[in-house]
Design an enzyme around this catalytic site. Structure first.
Site, PDB file in Angstrom:
ATOM      1  N   TYR A  73       0.839  -1.203   0.000  1.00 58.84           N
ATOM      2  CA  TYR A  73       0.000   0.000   0.000  1.00 58.84           C
ATOM      3  C   TYR A  73       0.873   1.253   0.000  1.00 58.84           C
ATOM      4  O   TYR A  73       0.602   2.222  -0.699  1.00 58.84           O
ATOM      5  CB  TYR A  73      -0.942   0.014   1.210  1.00 58.84           C
ATOM      6  CG  TYR A  73      -1.912   1.178   1.123  1.00 58.84           C
ATOM      7  CD1 TYR A  73      -3.108   1.041   0.425  1.00 58.84           C
ATOM      8  CD2 TYR A  73      -1.606   2.413   1.691  1.00 58.84           C
ATOM      9  CE1 TYR A  73      -3.979   2.102   0.293  1.00 58.84           C
ATOM     10  CE2 TYR A  73      -2.473   3.482   1.568  1.00 58.84           C
ATOM     11  CZ  TYR A  73      -3.664   3.331   0.867  1.00 58.84           C
ATOM     12  OH  TYR A  73      -4.510   4.381   0.730  1.00 58.84           O
ATOM     13  N   PHE A 125      -7.479  21.790 -24.529  1.00 68.49           N
ATOM     14  CA  PHE A 125      -7.771  20.370 -24.592  1.00 68.49           C
ATOM     15  C   PHE A 125      -8.997  20.136 -23.719  1.00 68.49           C
ATOM     16  O   PHE A 125      -9.180  20.798 -22.701  1.00 68.49           O
ATOM     17  CB  PHE A 125      -6.593  19.495 -24.135  1.00 68.49           C
ATOM     18  CG  PHE A 125      -6.911  18.036 -24.310  1.00 68.49           C
ATOM     19  CD1 PHE A 125      -6.935  17.479 -25.577  1.00 68.49           C
ATOM     20  CD2 PHE A 125      -7.260  17.240 -23.232  1.00 68.49           C
ATOM     21  CE1 PHE A 125      -7.307  16.150 -25.765  1.00 68.49           C
ATOM     22  CE2 PHE A 125      -7.628  15.910 -23.409  1.00 68.49           C
ATOM     23  CZ  PHE A 125      -7.648  15.365 -24.681  1.00 68.49           C
ATOM     24  N   THR A 126      -9.832  19.167 -24.127  1.00 67.27           N
ATOM     25  CA  THR A 126     -11.149  18.984 -23.497  1.00 67.27           C
ATOM     26  C   THR A 126     -11.090  18.892 -21.969  1.00 67.27           C
ATOM     27  O   THR A 126     -11.681  19.726 -21.269  1.00 67.27           O
ATOM     28  CB  THR A 126     -11.819  17.716 -24.062  1.00 67.27           C
ATOM     29  OG1 THR A 126     -10.898  16.622 -23.934  1.00 67.27           O
ATOM     30  CG2 THR A 126     -12.168  17.897 -25.529  1.00 67.27           C
ATOM     31  N   ASP A 216       1.658  20.551 -20.477  1.00 63.64           N
ATOM     32  CA  ASP A 216       0.903  19.308 -20.659  1.00 63.64           C
ATOM     33  C   ASP A 216       1.839  18.410 -21.454  1.00 63.64           C
ATOM     34  O   ASP A 216       1.980  18.532 -22.664  1.00 63.64           O
ATOM     35  CB  ASP A 216      -0.412  19.563 -21.405  1.00 63.64           C
ATOM     36  CG  ASP A 216      -1.224  18.279 -21.581  1.00 63.64           C
ATOM     37  OD1 ASP A 216      -0.626  17.188 -21.496  1.00 63.64           O
ATOM     38  OD2 ASP A 216      -2.439  18.364 -21.821  1.00 63.64           O
ATOM     39  N   LYS A 259      -0.340   7.939 -23.316  1.00 65.19           N
ATOM     40  CA  LYS A 259       0.003   8.303 -24.706  1.00 65.19           C
ATOM     41  C   LYS A 259       1.479   7.980 -24.946  1.00 65.19           C
ATOM     42  O   LYS A 259       1.817   6.822 -25.150  1.00 65.19           O
ATOM     43  CB  LYS A 259      -0.304   9.787 -24.955  1.00 65.19           C
ATOM     44  CG  LYS A 259      -1.557  10.323 -24.258  1.00 65.19           C
ATOM     45  CD  LYS A 259      -2.857   9.873 -24.899  1.00 65.19           C
ATOM     46  CE  LYS A 259      -4.092  10.228 -24.081  1.00 65.19           C
ATOM     47  NZ  LYS A 259      -4.405  11.602 -23.866  1.00 65.19           N
ATOM     48  N   ARG A 383     -13.566  15.573 -33.691  1.00 65.06           N
ATOM     49  CA  ARG A 383     -12.908  16.651 -32.964  1.00 65.06           C
ATOM     50  C   ARG A 383     -13.379  17.951 -33.609  1.00 65.06           C
ATOM     51  O   ARG A 383     -12.710  18.526 -34.453  1.00 65.06           O
ATOM     52  CB  ARG A 383     -11.378  16.519 -33.058  1.00 65.06           C
ATOM     53  CG  ARG A 383     -10.775  15.581 -32.017  1.00 65.06           C
ATOM     54  CD  ARG A 383     -11.072  16.039 -30.620  1.00 65.06           C
ATOM     55  NE  ARG A 383     -10.484  15.229 -29.558  1.00 65.06           N
ATOM     56  CZ  ARG A 383     -11.132  14.898 -28.442  1.00 65.06           C
ATOM     57  NH1 ARG A 383     -12.389  15.223 -28.260  1.00 65.06           N
ATOM     58  NH2 ARG A 383     -10.520  14.233 -27.496  1.00 65.06           N
ATOM     59  N   PHE A 450     -19.012  14.975 -25.826  1.00 64.66           N
ATOM     60  CA  PHE A 450     -18.634  14.111 -26.957  1.00 64.66           C
ATOM     61  C   PHE A 450     -18.525  12.636 -26.576  1.00 64.66           C
ATOM     62  O   PHE A 450     -18.705  11.761 -27.406  1.00 64.66           O
ATOM     63  CB  PHE A 450     -17.306  14.575 -27.583  1.00 64.66           C
ATOM     64  CG  PHE A 450     -16.154  14.623 -26.621  1.00 64.66           C
ATOM     65  CD1 PHE A 450     -15.960  15.715 -25.786  1.00 64.66           C
ATOM     66  CD2 PHE A 450     -15.259  13.565 -26.542  1.00 64.66           C
ATOM     67  CE1 PHE A 450     -14.907  15.747 -24.883  1.00 64.66           C
ATOM     68  CE2 PHE A 450     -14.199  13.590 -25.652  1.00 64.66           C
ATOM     69  CZ  PHE A 450     -14.029  14.683 -24.809  1.00 64.66           C
TER      70      PHE A 450
HETATM   71  C1  LIG Z   1      -5.406  12.435 -23.071  1.00 69.19           C
HETATM   72  C2  LIG Z   1      -4.999  13.806 -22.787  1.00 69.19           C
HETATM   73  C3  LIG Z   1      -5.216  14.381 -21.529  1.00 69.19           C
HETATM   74  C4  LIG Z   1      -6.012  13.685 -20.439  1.00 69.19           C
HETATM   75  O1  LIG Z   1      -5.427  12.521 -20.043  1.00 69.19           O
HETATM   76  P1  LIG Z   1      -6.258  11.233 -19.560  1.00 69.19           P
HETATM   77  O2  LIG Z   1      -5.202  10.228 -19.262  1.00 69.19           O
HETATM   78  O3  LIG Z   1      -7.145  10.828 -20.709  1.00 69.19           O
HETATM   79  O4  LIG Z   1      -7.046  11.615 -18.377  1.00 69.19           O
HETATM   80  C5  LIG Z   1      -4.727  15.657 -21.308  1.00 69.19           C
HETATM   81  N1  LIG Z   1      -4.085  16.344 -22.265  1.00 69.19           N
HETATM   82  C6  LIG Z   1      -3.884  15.825 -23.485  1.00 69.19           C
HETATM   83  C7  LIG Z   1      -3.166  16.621 -24.516  1.00 69.19           C
HETATM   84  C8  LIG Z   1      -4.336  14.549 -23.798  1.00 69.19           C
HETATM   85  O5  LIG Z   1      -4.152  14.051 -25.023  1.00 69.19           O
END
Ligand SMILES: *Cc1c(COP(=O)(O)O)cnc(C)c1O
Length: 458
Positions: A73, A125-126, A216, A259, A383, A450
């Protein structure tokens, strides 16, 4: 080894069989899904280009690392390994693991943004913008104008417009700007990088006004590869060196490890400010998990360590981005309107040009994504107007300049022959584009619509 092609620096050890469907089955499936590709069952998909998020194939080394999971843990040795790996590659002093990217965005936004604050960023970004808004901030786009033009071939369309930044600081004052939200390889612009030169200018401006830059870093390794390929003075540097240099001009980052980092789940928040770090650790235990796992299992953290190391290998990026460029060039040669230059993680179809007869409030990109699925079982993502959501002041659709369908390539998953099938089906659809109609939204959730909205055919 001298090679001109983008051939993969790996071979295949295990395969996953795919289900083949008929057109009739696909018509029924997409109708059932309300013409939203997010609501399809993945079983019914042949080639899944919905997203590159958490969909990468792990290497044998990563699978072996999974067996080294220390599922304590507290204080798992995988956590300390991860801490060191992130420090080595990204260079930040302090790290807080999170379950994925939005977990780190939540922590950063809640800790730094006050009601009425302005958060400048190089295109939204969303999830990032939503967390900034939920914390009481207002996102202001400071990306260069070229980014909003799908046909402009400028090599660094992710750049911040320094003049727009200066104007914003003058208008609101630095005190109202908690940080600049700087995205690497801007997703919504088509996977477009910023240049090191632009980042240095931004860094100089922000240092003068004591405004932190929060990166980011989700696709920062891919951004680093583009700098190596396109920016003078970086040809001889490794992707690993460039990544560290980028981070050195920033004050911290949010990261979705799903990613660049070649894992199926995970993320982290990092910074150089000790006070912010302590607060972030404390937020972590409320929303993510203890600060030594942040929502990840020990084995997830160990696979992430290996994934980070593999992600910065030059030959990996050459093959990863090479495959995207292969698909993009094939579509371009056939006259399909796509975003230029071709991005790192995806090829973006320009739905306004593809379906000029469909009004933006009839969601041309959403409709096109549904049609691509019907045509060939290839799953893509909207998008455009649906993703952009509604303006919080007017309640109206935002009608963004870019109305795109994203064909996103998971890392190390599909072959060149798969790319050929994708290109062929988009080309066939283009030939009968006049028969494609728009959609009407019949269900709209409050946040990030979306993902869950449903539509009817017009
Ligand atoms: C995917 C993504 C996020 C959010 O990350 P999650 O792992 O899906 O929560 C933030 N910024 C960018 C540019 C992304 O592509």
């Amino acid at each position: 080894m001298a090679k001109k092609s983008w051939a993969e620096p790996y071979k295949i050890k295990m395969v996953e069989l795919l289900k083949m469907t008929t057109k009739e089955e696909r018509i029924a499936a997409i109708k059932e899904a309300g013409y939203n590709t997010f609501l399809l069952k993945s079983e019914d998909v042949y080639i899944d280009l919905l997203t590159d998020s958490g969909t990468s194939a792990m290497s044998d080394q990563q699978w072996a690392a999974m067996m080294l999971g220390d599922e304590a843990y507290a204080g798992s040795k995988n956590f300390y390994n991860l801490y060191d790996t992130i420090q080595e590659h990204y260079g930040y002093k302090y790290i807080v693991p999170t379950h994925q990217g939005r977990g780190s965005e939540h922590i950063l936004s809640q800790l730094t943004i006050k009601k009425g604050d302005i958060v400048p960023g190089n295109m939204y970004f969303t999830t990032t913008r939503l967390h900034q808004e939920l914390a009481g901030g207002e996102f202001v786009d400071v990306i260069i104008d070229e980014a909003h033009d799908s046909q402009n071939e400028f090599p660094f369309k992710g750049n911040v417009d320094i003049k727009k930044m200066e104007k914003l600081i003058k208008e609101y004052g630095a005190k109202k700007i908690p940080y600049v939200s700087l995205e690497a390889n801007v997703n919504m612009a088509g996977g477009q990088p910023f240049s090191m030169e632009n980042l240095k200018e931004l860094h100089a401006l922000c240092s003068k006004h004591k405004i932190p830059i929060m990166l980011d870093a989700t696709r920062c390794v891919e951004n680093s590869y583009f700098i190596q390929q396109r920016e003078k003075g970086y040809e001889k540097k490794t992707v690993k060196q460039i990544l560290k240099e980028i981070c050195s001009y920033t004050d911290g980052c949010t990261m979705s490890a799903k990613k660049d980092s070649l894992v199926n789940i995970g993320g982290f928040f990092a910074c150089n400010d000790e006070e912010l770090y302590k607060k972030a650790q404390n937020m972590c235990v409320v929303y993510e998990g203890l600060h030594t796992y942040g929502g990840m299992a020990g084995r997830d953290m160990e696979a992430l360590c290996v994934g980070i190391r593999e992600s910065v290998m030059d030959e990996h990026q050459q093959a990863r981005i090479g495959q995207t460029i292969y698909l993009g060039e094939k579509l371009m040669k056939a006259g399909i309107p796509i975003v230029q230059p071709i991005g790192s993680h995806a090829v973006f179809l320009d739905a306004k040009k593809f379906l000029p007869h469909v009004d933006q409030d009839e969601y041309p990109a959403q409709s096109l994504a549904a049609e691509i699925y019907i045509e060939s079982g290839v799953r893509t993502m909207e998008r455009g107007n649906v993703s952009a959501g509604r303006d919080p002041h007017t309640g109206k659709n935002r009608r963004p300049k870019l109305e795109l369908v994203r064909l996103t390539l998971p890392r190390r998953v599909y072959t060149q022959a798969h790319m050929d099938v994708v290109a062929e089906s988009v080309i066939e659809l283009f030939e009968r584009r006049n028969s494609i109609t728009g959609l009407k939204m019949i269900y709209e959730p409050e946040y990030l619509r979306f993902f869950q909205a449903k539509f009817n055919k017009l």
